[in-house]
Motif scaffolding. Structure first.
Motif, PDB file in Angstrom:
ATOM      1  N   ARG A  93       0.712  -1.413  -0.120  1.00 40.47           N
ATOM      2  CA  ARG A  93       0.061   0.061   0.098  1.00 40.47           C
ATOM      3  C   ARG A  93       0.931   1.354   0.067  1.00 40.47           C
ATOM      4  O   ARG A  93       0.482   2.248  -0.543  1.00 40.47           O
ATOM      5  CB  ARG A  93      -0.823  -0.077   1.272  1.00 40.47           C
ATOM      6  CG  ARG A  93      -2.175  -0.892   0.991  1.00 40.47           C
ATOM      7  CD  ARG A  93      -3.166  -0.915   2.094  1.00 40.47           C
ATOM      8  NE  ARG A  93      -4.328  -1.623   2.046  1.00 40.47           N
ATOM      9  CZ  ARG A  93      -5.105  -2.209   3.084  1.00 40.47           C
ATOM     10  NH1 ARG A  93      -4.718  -1.776   4.395  1.00 40.47           N
ATOM     11  NH2 ARG A  93      -6.031  -2.916   2.812  1.00 40.47           N
ATOM     12  N   ALA A  94       2.059   1.021   0.542  1.00 43.87           N
ATOM     13  CA  ALA A  94       2.860   2.211   0.548  1.00 43.87           C
ATOM     14  C   ALA A  94       3.756   2.395  -0.625  1.00 43.87           C
ATOM     15  O   ALA A  94       4.629   3.347  -0.764  1.00 43.87           O
ATOM     16  CB  ALA A  94       3.825   2.354   1.825  1.00 43.87           C
ATOM     17  N   GLY A  95       3.822   1.505  -1.647  1.00 41.62           N
ATOM     18  CA  GLY A  95       4.388   1.656  -2.672  1.00 41.62           C
ATOM     19  C   GLY A  95       5.659   1.143  -2.791  1.00 41.62           C
ATOM     20  O   GLY A  95       6.482   1.248  -3.519  1.00 41.62           O
ATOM     21  N   LEU A  96       6.146   0.406  -1.590  1.00 39.49           N
ATOM     22  CA  LEU A  96       7.268  -0.304  -1.461  1.00 39.49           C
ATOM     23  C   LEU A  96       7.729  -1.347  -2.367  1.00 39.49           C
ATOM     24  O   LEU A  96       6.860  -2.315  -2.488  1.00 39.49           O
ATOM     25  CB  LEU A  96       7.710  -0.935  -0.187  1.00 39.49           C
ATOM     26  CG  LEU A  96       7.754   0.314   1.038  1.00 39.49           C
ATOM     27  CD1 LEU A  96       7.886  -0.428   2.423  1.00 39.49           C
ATOM     28  CD2 LEU A  96       8.718   1.236   0.657  1.00 39.49           C
ATOM     29  N   GLU A  97       8.761  -1.221  -3.131  1.00 39.23           N
ATOM     30  CA  GLU A  97       9.366  -2.429  -3.933  1.00 39.23           C
ATOM     31  C   GLU A  97      10.971  -2.354  -3.928  1.00 39.23           C
ATOM     32  O   GLU A  97      11.597  -1.388  -3.485  1.00 39.23           O
ATOM     33  CB  GLU A  97       8.820  -2.045  -5.317  1.00 39.23           C
ATOM     34  CG  GLU A  97       9.178  -0.767  -6.007  1.00 39.23           C
ATOM     35  CD  GLU A  97       8.338  -0.717  -7.576  1.00 39.23           C
ATOM     36  OE1 GLU A  97       7.253  -1.099  -7.519  1.00 39.23           O
ATOM     37  OE2 GLU A  97       9.018  -0.279  -8.427  1.00 39.23           O
ATOM     38  N   ILE A  98      11.210  -3.335  -4.494  1.00 38.62           N
ATOM     39  CA  ILE A  98      13.033  -3.477  -4.642  1.00 38.62           C
ATOM     40  C   ILE A  98      13.400  -3.652  -5.782  1.00 38.62           C
ATOM     41  O   ILE A  98      12.518  -4.597  -6.518  1.00 38.62           O
ATOM     42  CB  ILE A  98      13.355  -4.252  -3.216  1.00 38.62           C
ATOM     43  CG1 ILE A  98      14.922  -4.235  -3.349  1.00 38.62           C
ATOM     44  CG2 ILE A  98      13.050  -6.125  -3.708  1.00 38.62           C
ATOM     45  CD1 ILE A  98      15.480  -4.796  -1.864  1.00 38.62           C
ATOM     46  N   ALA A  99      14.158  -3.257  -6.304  1.00 38.79           N
ATOM     47  CA  ALA A  99      14.908  -3.593  -7.729  1.00 38.79           C
ATOM     48  C   ALA A  99      15.868  -4.400  -7.844  1.00 38.79           C
ATOM     49  O   ALA A  99      16.958  -4.442  -7.265  1.00 38.79           O
ATOM     50  CB  ALA A  99      15.088  -2.219  -8.418  1.00 38.79           C
ATOM     51  N   ARG A 100      15.828  -5.414  -8.634  1.00 41.92           N
ATOM     52  CA  ARG A 100      16.722  -6.687  -8.786  1.00 41.92           C
ATOM     53  C   ARG A 100      17.296  -6.518 -10.257  1.00 41.92           C
ATOM     54  O   ARG A 100      16.288  -6.710 -11.188  1.00 41.92           O
ATOM     55  CB  ARG A 100      16.109  -8.057  -8.417  1.00 41.92           C
ATOM     56  CG  ARG A 100      15.540  -8.125  -6.938  1.00 41.92           C
ATOM     57  CD  ARG A 100      15.625  -9.129  -6.469  1.00 41.92           C
ATOM     58  NE  ARG A 100      14.822  -9.362  -5.288  1.00 41.92           N
ATOM     59  CZ  ARG A 100      15.406  -8.782  -3.880  1.00 41.92           C
ATOM     60  NH1 ARG A 100      16.859  -8.446  -3.697  1.00 41.92           N
ATOM     61  NH2 ARG A 100      14.887  -8.877  -2.893  1.00 41.92           N
TER      62      ARG A 100
END
Length: 185
Positions: free
Chosen positions: A123-130
């Motif tokens: 919901r907070a838009g958290l993501e991680i880029a791999r």
């Protein structure tokens, strides 16, 4: 001073994609991709000037058929002679390096972004880029999906419709969901 969301994304840390700087960068990419997708086929062979300027690197003779979509563009690096067939989507929140002579079938998808597993994080838009790395002279079959954090070796073949969740060794053929090596018999 707090680190920007773009810097966190580049550093492989959790970041929020709900960020004005990142939205501006995505809008720039959408404009460049739109221009490229609307070019007549002969002009598209050399990539549109806006898309060429957007991408992190483009080798001689690289070609992207329309329609094409990328999230940012500046994280996408194409070796010489790379061919991306129609319908390819590359969500390049991290580096995507495609080696020379590699061919993509239609509708290949690369997803570098991994969303948070917790509902509150999503919901907070958290993501991680791999990042994704694909070696020279690989062949990625139509509608294959490649997830972030994966490396595909030189000369490898990914079968049509495969979902690649782990590394693929050089000169190996993988098929299925999740993709597994084809056993030689």
């Amino acid at each position: 001073m707090a680190e920007s969301e773009r810097a966190k994304m580049a550093d492989g840390e959790w970041y929020t994609c709900l960020d004005s700087e990142l939205e501006t960068l995505r809008a720039t990419a959408r404009d460049a991709v739109f221009e490229h997708n609307m070019l007549p086929p002969r002009e598209r062979a050399n990539l549109g000037p806006a898309l060429r300027a957007l991408l992190g690197g483009v080798g001689e003779g690289a070609r992207i058929e329309a329609p094409f979509h990328c999230a940012y563009g500046f994280n996408l690096f194409l070796g010489s002679g790379v061919f991306l067939n129609a319908g390819c989507t590359i969500l390049d929140t991290a580096s995507v390096r495609i080696g020379k002579g590699t061919l993509f079938g239609p509708n290949v998808q690369i997803y570098c972004a991994e969303h948070h597993r917790e509902l509150a994080g999503r919901r907070a838009g958290l993501e991680i880029a791999r990042p994704v790395a694909i070696g020279d002279n690989a062949w990625i079959g139509g509608s294959a999906i490649i997830l972030g954090g994966v490396s595909i070796g030189e000369g490898a073949i990914v079968g049509a419709g495969a979902v690649v969740t782990r590394d693929v060794a050089a000169n190996t053929t993988v098929v299925g969901n999740p993709a597994r090596p084809v056993k030689r018999g």
